[in-house]
Design a protein around this motif. Structure first.
Motif, PDB file in Angstrom:
ATOM      1  N   PHE A   1       0.533  -1.449  -0.010  1.00  0.00           N
ATOM      2  CA  PHE A   1      -0.252   0.000   0.075  1.00  0.00           C
ATOM      3  C   PHE A   1       1.409   1.116  -0.178  1.00  0.00           C
ATOM      4  CE2 PHE A   1      -4.238  -1.226   1.343  1.00  0.00           C
ATOM      5  CZ  PHE A   1      -4.373  -2.260   0.746  1.00  0.00           C
ATOM      6  N   PRO A   2       2.064   1.844   0.624  1.00  0.00           N
ATOM      7  CA  PRO A   2       2.910   3.073   0.869  1.00  0.00           C
ATOM      8  C   PRO A   2       3.152   2.684  -0.351  1.00  0.00           C
ATOM      9  CG  PRO A   2       2.706   1.296   3.187  1.00  0.00           C
ATOM     10  CD  PRO A   2       2.641   0.548   1.791  1.00  0.00           C
ATOM     11  N   HIS A   3       3.764   1.697  -0.985  1.00  0.00           N
ATOM     12  CA  HIS A   3       4.340   1.901  -2.445  1.00  0.00           C
ATOM     13  C   HIS A   3       3.505   2.118  -4.088  1.00  0.00           C
ATOM     14  CE1 HIS A   3       7.252   1.399  -5.772  1.00  0.00           C
ATOM     15  NE2 HIS A   3       6.771   0.492  -6.322  1.00  0.00           N
ATOM     16  N   LEU A   4       1.990   1.954  -3.544  1.00  0.00           N
ATOM     17  CA  LEU A   4       1.202   2.177  -4.959  1.00  0.00           C
ATOM     18  C   LEU A   4       0.801   3.624  -4.902  1.00  0.00           C
ATOM     19  CD1 LEU A   4      -1.592  -0.668  -3.908  1.00  0.00           C
ATOM     20  CD2 LEU A   4       0.387  -0.822  -6.603  1.00  0.00           C
ATOM     21  N   THR A   5       0.622   4.180  -2.556  1.00  0.00           N
ATOM     22  CA  THR A   5       0.227   5.169  -3.328  1.00  0.00           C
ATOM     23  C   THR A   5       1.162   6.333  -3.155  1.00  0.00           C
ATOM     24  OG1 THR A   5      -0.572   4.778  -1.227  1.00  0.00           O
ATOM     25  CG2 THR A   5      -0.469   7.332  -1.040  1.00  0.00           C
ATOM     26  N   PHE A   6       2.552   6.180  -3.324  1.00  0.00           N
ATOM     27  CA  PHE A   6       3.837   6.975  -3.191  1.00  0.00           C
ATOM     28  C   PHE A   6       3.507   6.714  -5.612  1.00  0.00           C
ATOM     29  CE2 PHE A   6       7.903   6.168  -5.629  1.00  0.00           C
ATOM     30  CZ  PHE A   6       8.293   7.090  -5.587  1.00  0.00           C
ATOM     31  N   LEU A   7       3.467   5.683  -6.077  1.00  0.00           N
ATOM     32  CA  LEU A   7       3.605   5.819  -7.360  1.00  0.00           C
ATOM     33  C   LEU A   7       2.503   6.677  -7.952  1.00  0.00           C
ATOM     34  CD1 LEU A   7       3.493   2.014  -7.951  1.00  0.00           C
ATOM     35  CD2 LEU A   7       5.243   3.957  -8.537  1.00  0.00           C
ATOM     36  N   ILE A   8       1.055   6.409  -6.719  1.00  0.00           N
ATOM     37  CA  ILE A   8      -0.075   7.494  -7.797  1.00  0.00           C
ATOM     38  C   ILE A   8       0.661   8.899  -7.438  1.00  0.00           C
ATOM     39  CG2 ILE A   8      -2.423   8.490  -7.017  1.00  0.00           C
ATOM     40  CD1 ILE A   8      -2.946   5.048  -6.253  1.00  0.00           C
ATOM     41  N   ASN A   9       1.070   9.684  -6.417  1.00  0.00           N
ATOM     42  CA  ASN A   9       1.306  10.354  -5.868  1.00  0.00           C
ATOM     43  C   ASN A   9       2.357  11.173  -6.618  1.00  0.00           C
ATOM     44  OD1 ASN A   9      -0.534  10.316  -3.677  1.00  0.00           O
ATOM     45  ND2 ASN A   9       0.636  10.450  -2.043  1.00  0.00           N
ATOM     46  N   PHE A  10       3.356  10.612  -6.843  1.00  0.00           N
ATOM     47  CA  PHE A  10       4.308  10.727  -8.106  1.00  0.00           C
ATOM     48  C   PHE A  10       3.757  10.791  -9.876  1.00  0.00           C
ATOM     49  CE2 PHE A  10       7.907   9.524 -10.542  1.00  0.00           C
ATOM     50  CZ  PHE A  10       9.015  10.465 -10.338  1.00  0.00           C
ATOM     51  N   ALA A  11       2.746  10.029  -9.788  1.00  0.00           N
ATOM     52  CA  ALA A  11       2.496  10.221 -11.293  1.00  0.00           C
ATOM     53  C   ALA A  11       1.431  11.720 -11.332  1.00  0.00           C
ATOM     54  CB  ALA A  11       1.463   9.107 -11.773  1.00  0.00           C
ATOM     55  N   VAL A  12       1.103  11.539 -10.219  1.00  0.00           N
ATOM     56  CA  VAL A  12       0.036  13.353  -9.793  1.00  0.00           C
ATOM     57  C   VAL A  12       0.551  14.124 -10.286  1.00  0.00           C
ATOM     58  CG1 VAL A  12      -1.981  14.488  -8.726  1.00  0.00           C
ATOM     59  CG2 VAL A  12      -2.086  12.094  -8.770  1.00  0.00           C
ATOM     60  N   SER A  13       1.767  14.059  -9.383  1.00  0.00           N
ATOM     61  CA  SER A  13       3.231  15.215  -9.493  1.00  0.00           C
ATOM     62  C   SER A  13       3.172  15.446 -10.586  1.00  0.00           C
ATOM     63  CB  SER A  13       4.316  15.283  -8.617  1.00  0.00           C
ATOM     64  OG  SER A  13       5.170  13.964  -8.664  1.00  0.00           O
ATOM     65  N   ASN A  14       3.668  14.887 -12.073  1.00  0.00           N
ATOM     66  CA  ASN A  14       3.653  14.778 -12.887  1.00  0.00           C
ATOM     67  C   ASN A  14       3.196  14.463 -13.717  1.00  0.00           C
ATOM     68  OD1 ASN A  14       7.149  13.882 -13.085  1.00  0.00           O
ATOM     69  ND2 ASN A  14       6.366  12.559 -11.343  1.00  0.00           N
ATOM     70  N   GLY A  15       1.627  15.068 -13.825  1.00  0.00           N
ATOM     71  CA  GLY A  15       0.863  15.486 -14.903  1.00  0.00           C
ATOM     72  C   GLY A  15      -0.216  15.128 -14.992  1.00  0.00           C
ATOM     73  N   ALA A  16      -0.295  13.533 -14.294  1.00  0.00           N
ATOM     74  CA  ALA A  16      -1.490  12.765 -14.185  1.00  0.00           C
ATOM     75  C   ALA A  16      -3.126  12.712 -13.623  1.00  0.00           C
ATOM     76  CB  ALA A  16      -1.119  11.358 -13.723  1.00  0.00           C
ATOM     77  N   ASN A  17      -3.795  12.744 -13.876  1.00  0.00           N
ATOM     78  CA  ASN A  17      -5.014  13.358 -13.220  1.00  0.00           C
ATOM     79  C   ASN A  17      -6.329  12.222 -12.169  1.00  0.00           C
ATOM     80  OD1 ASN A  17      -4.601  15.691 -14.272  1.00  0.00           O
ATOM     81  ND2 ASN A  17      -5.775  15.305 -15.764  1.00  0.00           N
ATOM     82  N   LEU A  18      -6.229  12.547 -11.215  1.00  0.00           N
ATOM     83  CA  LEU A  18      -6.164  11.134 -10.244  1.00  0.00           C
ATOM     84  C   LEU A  18      -7.417  11.697 -10.272  1.00  0.00           C
ATOM     85  CD1 LEU A  18      -6.018   9.135  -8.249  1.00  0.00           C
ATOM     86  CD2 LEU A  18      -5.313  10.247  -6.211  1.00  0.00           C
ATOM     87  N   LEU A  19      -9.114  10.411 -10.810  1.00  0.00           N
ATOM     88  CA  LEU A  19     -10.057  11.286 -10.308  1.00  0.00           C
ATOM     89  C   LEU A  19     -11.269  10.521  -9.322  1.00  0.00           C
ATOM     90  CD1 LEU A  19     -11.172  11.019 -14.824  1.00  0.00           C
ATOM     91  CD2 LEU A  19      -9.884  13.527 -12.704  1.00  0.00           C
ATOM     92  N   VAL A  20     -10.563   9.459  -9.142  1.00  0.00           N
ATOM     93  CA  VAL A  20     -11.427   8.450  -8.605  1.00  0.00           C
ATOM     94  C   VAL A  20     -10.236   7.466  -7.172  1.00  0.00           C
ATOM     95  CG1 VAL A  20     -13.000   6.595  -8.099  1.00  0.00           C
ATOM     96  CG2 VAL A  20     -13.257   8.300  -9.955  1.00  0.00           C
TER      97      VAL A  20
END
Length: 205
Positions: free
Chosen positions: A61-80
């Motif tokens: 879970f910590p790694h998944l959360t990191f990957l998601i946050n890192f993607a968002v910080s690089n331009g991805a959009n977290l919709l859900v």
């Protein structure tokens, strides 16, 4: 949806990245956001009206959360989604909220790892050629699915996508009894099932 969220994403052949062309990207994003947001989390042992259960462990879970946050910080959009979930009835369950990330690119770490979680990545390709390049950009290559109506485009995809198996207008059709199953590149080698699987455990003479 089935290809992404079956067994809470814990499926070796599950869909993790959806690569869409411009004409379908916006519609897919809208449909996926609505459907993923409405997924019901819980346990089928107590409630038959649930869509997604717990993961086998919370270790990643910590790694998944990191990957998601890192993607968002690089331009991805977290919709859900995007984070672990504490279920009121099952607080010790390893639940992760069904997640949708859009505007994901091949340069993001999340698009290069096997997530094994209820996370959907939507990527935009400008052309069929670029879509195939995106599909081949990962070190893993177990299976792929191609959807469309143009026979020539479908044949181009099945030929040029470097995966062990490719389904056309379906998901994991190679699960059918008698078909060989296996990957290439970082997803291994060899086959089980079908004549090819039998040959792999035989000494031919």
């Amino acid at each position: 949806m089935k290809g992404i969220f079956t067994s809470a994403g814990q499926n070796c052949i599950g869909i993790e990245r959806i690569i869409a062309l411009p004409r379908s990207y916006g519609l897919l994003a809208s449909l996926l956001e609505k459907r993923i947001r409405n997924l019901r989390i819980g346990s089928a042992l107590d409630d038959e009206y649930i869509d997604i259960g717990a993961l086998i462990s919370s270790t990643r879970f910590p790694h998944l959360t990191f990957l998601i946050n890192f993607a968002v910080s690089n331009g991805a959009n977290l919709l859900v989604g995007g984070s672990p979930y504490t279920h009121p009835q099952y607080p010790r369950g390893h639940y992760f909220t069904p997640t949708l990330l859009t505007n994901v690119t091949t340069s993001m770490q999340i698009a290069q790892e096997e997530l094994f979680a209820p996370i959907c990545l939507l990527m935009r390709a400008s052309s069929l050629t670029q879509a195939i390049e995106f599909a081949n950009s990962t070190p893993y290559a177990l299976g792929a699915s191609v959807f469309g109506h143009d026979t020539h485009d479908l044949e181009t995809c099945t030929r040029d996508i470097k995966a062990g198996m490719v389904s056309v207008n379906d998901f994991a059709a190679y699960y059918a009894t008698g078909l060989p199953f296996g990957g290439t590149k970082g997803s291994g080698y060899g086959r089980f099932g079908g004549e090819e699987g039998l040959r792999s455990i035989c000494n031919l003479k």
